[in-house]
Design a protein around this motif. Structure first.
Motif, PDB file in Angstrom:
ATOM      1  N   VAL A 216      95.510 -40.766  10.361  1.00 35.67           N
ATOM      2  CA  VAL A 216      94.186 -40.620  10.956  1.00 35.67           C
ATOM      3  C   VAL A 216      93.139 -40.415   9.873  1.00 35.67           C
ATOM      4  CG1 VAL A 216      92.788 -39.242  12.532  1.00 35.67           C
ATOM      5  CG2 VAL A 216      95.165 -39.711  13.090  1.00 35.67           C
ATOM      6  N   GLY A 217      93.496 -39.672   8.827  1.00 34.80           N
ATOM      7  CA  GLY A 217      92.574 -39.475   7.712  1.00 34.80           C
ATOM      8  C   GLY A 217      92.261 -40.780   7.008  1.00 34.80           C
ATOM      9  N   VAL A 218      93.305 -41.622   6.793  1.00 33.52           N
ATOM     10  CA  VAL A 218      93.076 -42.942   6.180  1.00 33.52           C
ATOM     11  C   VAL A 218      92.165 -43.783   7.057  1.00 33.52           C
ATOM     12  CG1 VAL A 218      94.200 -45.057   5.440  1.00 33.52           C
ATOM     13  CG2 VAL A 218      95.281 -42.844   4.966  1.00 33.52           C
ATOM     14  N   LEU A 219      92.407 -43.724   8.348  1.00 27.36           N
ATOM     15  CA  LEU A 219      91.573 -44.485   9.284  1.00 27.36           C
ATOM     16  C   LEU A 219      90.126 -44.003   9.245  1.00 27.36           C
ATOM     17  CD1 LEU A 219      91.350 -46.579  11.552  1.00 27.36           C
ATOM     18  CD2 LEU A 219      92.014 -44.772  13.176  1.00 27.36           C
ATOM     19  N   THR A 220      89.933 -42.698   9.098  1.00 27.56           N
ATOM     20  CA  THR A 220      88.572 -42.145   9.028  1.00 27.56           C
ATOM     21  C   THR A 220      87.834 -42.645   7.802  1.00 27.56           C
ATOM     22  OG1 THR A 220      89.307 -40.165  10.224  1.00 27.56           O
ATOM     23  CG2 THR A 220      87.242 -40.019   9.007  1.00 27.56           C
ATOM     24  N   ASP A 221      88.504 -42.676   6.637  1.00 34.23           N
ATOM     25  CA  ASP A 221      87.870 -43.172   5.414  1.00 34.23           C
ATOM     26  C   ASP A 221      87.485 -44.645   5.557  1.00 34.23           C
ATOM     27  OD1 ASP A 221      88.099 -40.721   4.216  1.00 34.23           O
ATOM     28  OD2 ASP A 221      90.045 -41.179   3.279  1.00 34.23           O
ATOM     29  N   ALA A 222      88.384 -45.431   6.092  1.00 34.41           N
ATOM     30  CA  ALA A 222      88.099 -46.857   6.269  1.00 34.41           C
ATOM     31  C   ALA A 222      86.930 -47.071   7.241  1.00 34.41           C
ATOM     32  CB  ALA A 222      89.345 -47.580   6.772  1.00 34.41           C
ATOM     33  N   PHE A 223      86.893 -46.240   8.269  1.00 35.14           N
ATOM     34  CA  PHE A 223      85.800 -46.344   9.258  1.00 35.14           C
ATOM     35  C   PHE A 223      84.445 -46.029   8.617  1.00 35.14           C
ATOM     36  CE2 PHE A 223      83.172 -44.405  12.611  1.00 35.14           C
ATOM     37  CZ  PHE A 223      83.104 -45.471  13.500  1.00 35.14           C
ATOM     38  N   ASN A 224      84.388 -45.000   7.793  1.00 31.61           N
ATOM     39  CA  ASN A 224      83.127 -44.637   7.147  1.00 31.61           C
ATOM     40  C   ASN A 224      82.671 -45.716   6.168  1.00 31.61           C
ATOM     41  OD1 ASN A 224      82.877 -42.235   8.547  1.00 31.61           O
ATOM     42  ND2 ASN A 224      84.043 -41.053   7.001  1.00 31.61           N
ATOM     43  N   GLN A 225      83.620 -46.320   5.439  1.00 29.23           N
ATOM     44  CA  GLN A 225      83.257 -47.405   4.533  1.00 29.23           C
ATOM     45  C   GLN A 225      82.689 -48.605   5.296  1.00 29.23           C
ATOM     46  OE1 GLN A 225      86.740 -48.292   2.204  1.00 29.23           O
ATOM     47  NE2 GLN A 225      86.768 -46.298   1.159  1.00 29.23           N
ATOM     48  N   MET A 226      83.310 -48.873   6.409  1.00 32.60           N
ATOM     49  CA  MET A 226      82.816 -49.980   7.228  1.00 32.60           C
ATOM     50  C   MET A 226      81.393 -49.698   7.714  1.00 32.60           C
ATOM     51  SD  MET A 226      84.421 -51.501  10.776  1.00 32.60           S
ATOM     52  CE  MET A 226      84.075 -49.943  11.611  1.00 32.60           C
ATOM     53  N   LEU A 227      81.114 -48.448   8.101  1.00 37.30           N
ATOM     54  CA  LEU A 227      79.766 -48.083   8.543  1.00 37.30           C
ATOM     55  C   LEU A 227      78.744 -48.257   7.428  1.00 37.30           C
ATOM     56  CD1 LEU A 227      80.370 -44.904  10.771  1.00 37.30           C
ATOM     57  CD2 LEU A 227      79.761 -47.189  11.514  1.00 37.30           C
ATOM     58  N   ASP A 228      79.126 -47.949   6.203  1.00 31.84           N
ATOM     59  CA  ASP A 228      78.209 -48.132   5.075  1.00 31.84           C
ATOM     60  C   ASP A 228      77.804 -49.602   4.952  1.00 31.84           C
ATOM     61  OD1 ASP A 228      78.284 -45.455   4.472  1.00 31.84           O
ATOM     62  OD2 ASP A 228      79.919 -45.647   3.006  1.00 31.84           O
ATOM     63  N   GLN A 229      78.790 -50.477   5.046  1.00 33.91           N
ATOM     64  CA  GLN A 229      78.477 -51.901   4.919  1.00 33.91           C
ATOM     65  C   GLN A 229      77.635 -52.401   6.106  1.00 33.91           C
ATOM     66  OE1 GLN A 229      82.219 -53.885   4.483  1.00 33.91           O
ATOM     67  NE2 GLN A 229      82.713 -52.930   2.510  1.00 33.91           N
ATOM     68  N   ILE A 230      78.006 -51.948   7.287  1.00 34.05           N
ATOM     69  CA  ILE A 230      77.265 -52.388   8.484  1.00 34.05           C
ATOM     70  C   ILE A 230      75.824 -51.896   8.432  1.00 34.05           C
ATOM     71  CG2 ILE A 230      77.101 -52.129  10.984  1.00 34.05           C
ATOM     72  CD1 ILE A 230      80.134 -52.089  11.086  1.00 34.05           C
ATOM     73  N   GLN A 231      75.632 -50.632   7.968  1.00 31.21           N
ATOM     74  CA  GLN A 231      74.281 -50.076   7.907  1.00 31.21           C
ATOM     75  C   GLN A 231      73.397 -50.898   6.980  1.00 31.21           C
ATOM     76  OE1 GLN A 231      74.105 -46.034   6.540  1.00 31.21           O
ATOM     77  NE2 GLN A 231      71.970 -45.755   7.203  1.00 31.21           N
ATOM     78  N   SER A 232      73.949 -51.275   5.843  1.00 30.94           N
ATOM     79  CA  SER A 232      73.172 -52.076   4.892  1.00 30.94           C
ATOM     80  C   SER A 232      72.815 -53.432   5.488  1.00 30.94           C
ATOM     81  CB  SER A 232      73.972 -52.247   3.602  1.00 30.94           C
ATOM     82  OG  SER A 232      73.286 -53.096   2.703  1.00 30.94           O
ATOM     83  N   GLN A 233      73.795 -54.075   6.097  1.00 28.48           N
ATOM     84  CA  GLN A 233      73.531 -55.390   6.684  1.00 28.48           C
ATOM     85  C   GLN A 233      72.607 -55.289   7.909  1.00 28.48           C
ATOM     86  OE1 GLN A 233      77.387 -56.980   7.535  1.00 28.48           O
ATOM     87  NE2 GLN A 233      77.972 -57.234   5.380  1.00 28.48           N
ATOM     88  N   ASP A 234      72.762 -54.203   8.679  1.00 31.58           N
ATOM     89  CA  ASP A 234      71.928 -54.035   9.875  1.00 31.58           C
ATOM     90  C   ASP A 234      70.468 -53.841   9.513  1.00 31.58           C
ATOM     91  OD1 ASP A 234      71.742 -53.493  12.871  1.00 31.58           O
ATOM     92  OD2 ASP A 234      70.915 -51.611  12.041  1.00 31.58           O
ATOM     93  N   THR A 235      70.236 -53.116   8.411  1.00 36.82           N
ATOM     94  CA  THR A 235      68.857 -52.904   7.980  1.00 36.82           C
ATOM     95  C   THR A 235      68.191 -54.231   7.646  1.00 36.82           C
ATOM     96  OG1 THR A 235      69.443 -50.729   7.115  1.00 36.82           O
ATOM     97  CG2 THR A 235      67.396 -51.717   6.325  1.00 36.82           C
ATOM     98  N   GLU A 236      68.900 -55.065   6.906  1.00 35.66           N
ATOM     99  CA  GLU A 236      68.348 -56.370   6.562  1.00 35.66           C
ATOM    100  C   GLU A 236      68.186 -57.253   7.806  1.00 35.66           C
ATOM    101  OE1 GLU A 236      70.872 -58.095   3.685  1.00 35.66           O
ATOM    102  OE2 GLU A 236      70.526 -56.555   2.136  1.00 35.66           O
ATOM    103  N   LEU A 237      69.209 -57.200   8.687  1.00 40.04           N
ATOM    104  CA  LEU A 237      69.163 -58.033   9.887  1.00 40.04           C
ATOM    105  C   LEU A 237      68.034 -57.622  10.827  1.00 40.04           C
ATOM    106  CD1 LEU A 237      70.408 -60.304  11.556  1.00 40.04           C
ATOM    107  CD2 LEU A 237      71.991 -58.612  12.538  1.00 40.04           C
ATOM    108  N   ARG A 238      67.852 -56.299  10.953  1.00 38.43           N
ATOM    109  CA  ARG A 238      66.790 -55.815  11.843  1.00 38.43           C
ATOM    110  C   ARG A 238      65.415 -56.272  11.345  1.00 38.43           C
ATOM    111  NH1 ARG A 238      67.787 -52.027  15.731  1.00 38.43           N
ATOM    112  NH2 ARG A 238      69.893 -51.154  15.784  1.00 38.43           N
ATOM    113  N   GLY A 239      65.226 -56.224  10.043  1.00 41.35           N
ATOM    114  CA  GLY A 239      63.947 -56.687   9.514  1.00 41.35           C
ATOM    115  C   GLY A 239      63.709 -58.152   9.846  1.00 41.35           C
ATOM    116  N   SER A 240      64.743 -58.961   9.657  1.00 41.42           N
ATOM    117  CA  SER A 240      64.612 -60.386   9.977  1.00 41.42           C
ATOM    118  C   SER A 240      64.417 -60.615  11.472  1.00 41.42           C
ATOM    119  CB  SER A 240      65.849 -61.140   9.486  1.00 41.42           C
ATOM    120  OG  SER A 240      66.003 -60.984   8.080  1.00 41.42           O
ATOM    121  N   GLN A 241      65.158 -59.861  12.282  1.00 41.98           N
ATOM    122  CA  GLN A 241      65.052 -60.027  13.726  1.00 41.98           C
ATOM    123  C   GLN A 241      63.680 -59.604  14.245  1.00 41.98           C
ATOM    124  OE1 GLN A 241      68.392 -57.857  15.344  1.00 41.98           O
ATOM    125  NE2 GLN A 241      69.739 -59.664  15.281  1.00 41.98           N
TER     126      GLN A 241
END
Length: 882
Positions: A216-241
């Protein structure tokens, strides 16, 4: 398993543990129950074998001697065993000796057919025990046992025990799993809550907390890393949208995409808004999209898509949609087809733009153009556009007709200079141009033009100057009205007015000196002049009276022509009118030694619709012509004949020299005396002209038949009508006449001012039903005024056409005198025009009755007007038309 599919993970684990516990307990208790049931069955068989052996031994003697009583008594002992439900004792030939149980049980025993031993049928056991005596088998004992009741009791016992044990086990499992499972599930649940928060709020800044280092701890770390990438891409996408959505909203332009494999359609937010839906409100496929399209345009979209898929033109079409609020909008959609590597179509994408406002603007423009064109083509007024140098740019058919051309094209082609080609006075065109360039517009500009055939017309124009961006006049535009007829009418009215003013002034200027001439001439005749002076004075007085008659006749003709002379049509007795006219003409006939008589006596009941005074005037004119223009010793005869058209013709024939045919057409021309002005016969040349106009005003006709050397016959035709007495009798026949007796003790005095004897006779006969009403007749207006002052009647009936004073003057004098002001006056006239009624009512009349009279209405008005208690009601009536 589907019931656990969406359950929380802790509930899933807990439910699995409890389900396993219950299943294990169920298997254990099931095995135990089965084992106990088998033991029960073995025990039952053992007991049944012992009982069967003992019972068979006891039945040996009964079987040998076939003693049914003893056999039944022995078998009844088996009834005490709870498992035994039936028993049968047979002799050697299988004949039943004794039996108890049901028919079904006996059938089951007989079907078994055992020689000895057991047969088990589920919970039922059949025992076949041979009956022997002395070593020989004498018969067979059958015993049937049913273990269902025992098994049922055993099942209830085990069920109760299983339920108690299961409940206790599940409770213990629930408590223990609740205590220990949180160590496993809490980290997972916290991670799930974090994921749910991110999904619900699209907040990619949230992070999951790590509580352990296991999987579960490994899954938590992977989940947080995924959120970091999504947040960066979402910021750029929201601006374009945001930029794209803003651009789409401004242009009302949405995006759409269709997947052919799944037939799914994806829309942008603006596309949803165009279709009147909330973004993401519905999952769309092509069928649902078609439901939003107007039914008449669905096939159009299918054809456009099919053409694009088959390599035809690009998908580009306009169609209508029906939004959920029933509003119809127009959409312009474009799209491209995307193919995979194998060349198969797998996707289409494109845009959808709301073009409703553009379509409405286009439709409004088309409608405006259509309306303008319809107005332009069908307008009664002329409409044009012309250049300052005098050329037409456009004209409508009405303007072309005004100028005498067959079509606007012909007018434009043939007129190159408006000023020189059309204007009668070219200076007016220069005045028009100066005015419109100075003020920007011209209103009610009148000018005369030449038509194509060179005839002249008067036009009235309203125009304005249209300027370009630099302020220079580009062209004139406006409307034109043909006012030729209006100007003619105005000229006629001005001429008529001038004529009336001239005649009025001439009448005044001539009457003033005539007053002195006739007055002093008559005074001199009364002062004993000499015979020589008397002749001279007689010439002066006769010439003055001739001139006065000429003035009166000219004014009468003028009044008729201008419509100022009113005639009051009513039933007039022809006999009375002729008698009065002949009586007035006898002195002149006697003076000229002319016989004057009527060939046929005219009945008093013969009436025509006419104005009584004007009819007498016409008859006098015709009689006077006959008497004056025939030699002495001649004769003038009067006759009446009713023709097929129900008109009455009055003919006045003389024995004079006759009138040549070429002069007959000039008889009714004013001032044309056909040469008689050279004779010593006095005349004005207006009598016949005035008579013709008077007869036509009374809706009749007048004519002449003349033969030279034999005489002349003038005739007048007027429509016949019933006399007032006949009309009253007809009303009595057609409807019941109201006959009421007055409740007044005091008599009522009624003054009737009327010169028509028929009308007087009618009122007299009508009032015979009212003996309490005393009638005072007066045939002249002045006499009526005197009687009103002398007798103060309760009510006055007043005719408008009297020989000495008009009825309205009599009414005015009655209302002006204090003695007669309060007497109610009822006007009786054949004139039913609204203006006349209003004028008399405003002058003080209590009521206005029109001829012919309605008897019921007449009596009701008499009662209401003469009775003080009904005065209030009578005053409310403005006119009673019968």
């Amino acid at each position: 398993m589907l019931i656990l599919h969406d359950r929380p993970i802790r509930q899933k684990i807990m439910l699995v543990i409890m389900a396993i516990t219950a299943f294990v307990l169920f298997l254990a208790f099931g095995a135990l129950f089965y084992f106990q049931a088998c033991i029960l069955k073995q025990h039952a068989m053992h007991e049944l074998a012992i009982v069967g052996e003992i019972t068979a031994r006891e039945c040996g003697a009964a079987v040998r001697f076939k003693d049914e009583g003893a056999a039944n008594q022995i078998l009844s002992g088996l009834k005490g065993m709870p498992q035994v439900v039936s028993a049968r004792l047979e002799v050697a030939n299988q004949q039943r000796l004794a039996f108890f149980g049901t028919t079904r049980d006996e059938s089951e025993i007989r079907t078994a057919r055992l020689k000895s031993g057991f047969r088990i049928n589920g919970d039922r056991i059949i025992l076949a025990q041979p009956v022997t005596l002395g070593g020989a088998q004498e018969g067979t004992l059958w015993v049937l046992a049913d273990l269902r009741a025992t098994r049922s009791q055993l099942l209830k016992l085990y069920t109760s025990i299983f339920t108690l044990v299961l409940a206790a086990s599940l409770l213990v499992a629930f408590i223990l799993s609740g205590q220990f499972l949180r160590f496993v599930t809490d980290p997972i649940l916290r991670l799930a809550d974090t994921a749910r928060t991110v999904a619900d709020h699209n907040d990619y800044s949230v992070r999951a907390s790590k509580t352990c280092s296991d999987e579960v701890g490994v899954l938590t770390d992977a989940f947080n890393q995924m959120l970091d990438q999504i947040q960066s891409q979402d910021t750029e996408l929201r601006g374009s949208q945001d930029k794209l959505a803003q651009a789409q909203g401004i242009a009302h332009l949405g995006y759409w995409e269709r997947d052919f494999d799944s037939d799914r359609i994806r829309w942008s937010d603006e596309t949803y808004r165009i279709f009147g839906l909330q973004p993401g409100e519905n999952e769309l496929d092509f069928e649902k999209f078609q439901e939003l399209v107007h039914p008449e345009d669905r096939e159009l979209i299918k054809q456009a898509i099919a053409a694009a898929l088959n390599g035809g033109p690009r998908y580009d079409t306009e169609y209508r949609i029906i939004r959920p609020d029933a509003e119809v909008r127009f959409v312009h959609s474009q799209g491209d087809v995307v193919k995979d590597q194998s060349g198969e179509h797998f996707r289409m994408f494109g845009t959808a733009q709301d073009v409703t406002e553009r379509k409405r603007a286009e439709r409004a423009l088309r409608e405006a153009e259509h309306k303008y064109r319809a107005i332009f083509e069908n307008a009664i007024e002329g409409i044009f556009q012309s250049t300052p140098d005098g050329r037409f740019l456009s004209v409508n058919p009405a303007l072309a007709r005004m100028f005498g051309y067959d079509s606007p094209e012909e007018l434009i082609a043939n007129v190159n200079d408006i000023q020189q080609s059309l204007y009668v006075d070219p200076k007016r065109r220069s005045e028009f141009k100066q005015a419109i360039e100075t003020h920007g517009s011209v209103e009610l500009f009148e000018y005369e033009i030449f038509r194509k055939d060179k005839t002249r017309r008067w036009l009235c124009e309203n125009s304005r100057a249209v300027r370009d961006s630099e302020g220079k006049v580009s062209y004139y535009e406006g409307t034109v009205e043909d006012i030729t007829e209006r100007r003619r009418v105005e000229e006629v009215e001005r001429a008529s007015k001038a004529k009336s003013e001239f005649l009025s002034r001439v009448s005044h200027e001539l009457r003033t000196p005539l007053n002195a001439i006739l007055g002093f001439g008559q005074l001199l005749e009364r002062q004993n002049p000499t015979e020589k002076q008397r002749g001279r004075l007689r010439h002066i007085v006769n010439a003055g009276q001739h001139l006065l008659g000429l003035i009166n006749e000219v004014l009468d003709i003028s009044r008729i022509e201008t419509g100022k002379m009113q005639v009051s049509l009513e039933p007039v007795s022809v006999g009375d009118a002729l008698a009065e006219a002949i009586d007035l003409m006898r002195p002149l006939a006697s003076q000229r030694k002319v016989q004057l008589f009527a060939d046929v006596d005219v009945e008093a009941s013969v009436h025509v619709m006419a104005d009584r005074q004007r009819l007498k005037q016409v008859l006098l004119n015709l009689l006077a012509n006959g008497v004056k223009y025939i030699p002495e010793g001649g004769s003038v005869s009067v006759s009446c004949v009713a023709n097929a058209s129900e008109n009455l013709r009055v003919s006045i024939a003389d024995t004079g020299p006759g009138i040549p045919q070429e002069k007959v057409s000039r008889l009714f021309t004013p001032f044309d005396r056909l040469g008689a002005e050279q004779s010593n016969i006095e005349g004005t040349g207006l009598g016949l002209a005035l008579s013709r106009r008077l007869v036509e005003a009374m809706r009749g006709s007048i004519g002449v038949d003349s033969v030279v050397g034999k005489g002349t016959t003038f005739w007048v035709e007027l429509p016949r009508t019933k006399s007032p007495l006949e009309q009253a009798a007809s009303q009595s026949r057609n409807g019941e006449v109201v006959r009421q007796s007055s409740s007044r003790e005091k008599k009522c005095t009624l003054l009737y001012i009327e010169d028509n004897l028929s009308n007087l006779t009618l009122i007299e006969q009508m009032l015979e039903e009212r003996p309490e009403i005393e009638l005072l007749p007066a045939i002249k207006g002045k006499l009526g005024l005197e009687l009103a002052q002398q007798y103060s009647p309760d009510l006055i009936l007043l005719d408008l056409h009297l020989p000495d004073l008009p009825g309205w003057e009599v009414l005015a004098q009655l209302k002006a005198q204090p003695e007669t002001r309060g007497i109610p006056v009822i006007v009786i006239s054949a004139d039913a025009t609204k203006a006349q009624i209003n004028r008399l009512m405003q002058a003080g009349a209590a009521t206005y009755l029109t001829k012919p009279l309605d008897v019921n209405q007449f009596f009701r008005v008499i009662d209401e007007t003469s009775d003080p208690s009904g005065a209030g009601d009578a005053s409310k009536e403005q006119a009673v038309v019968t």
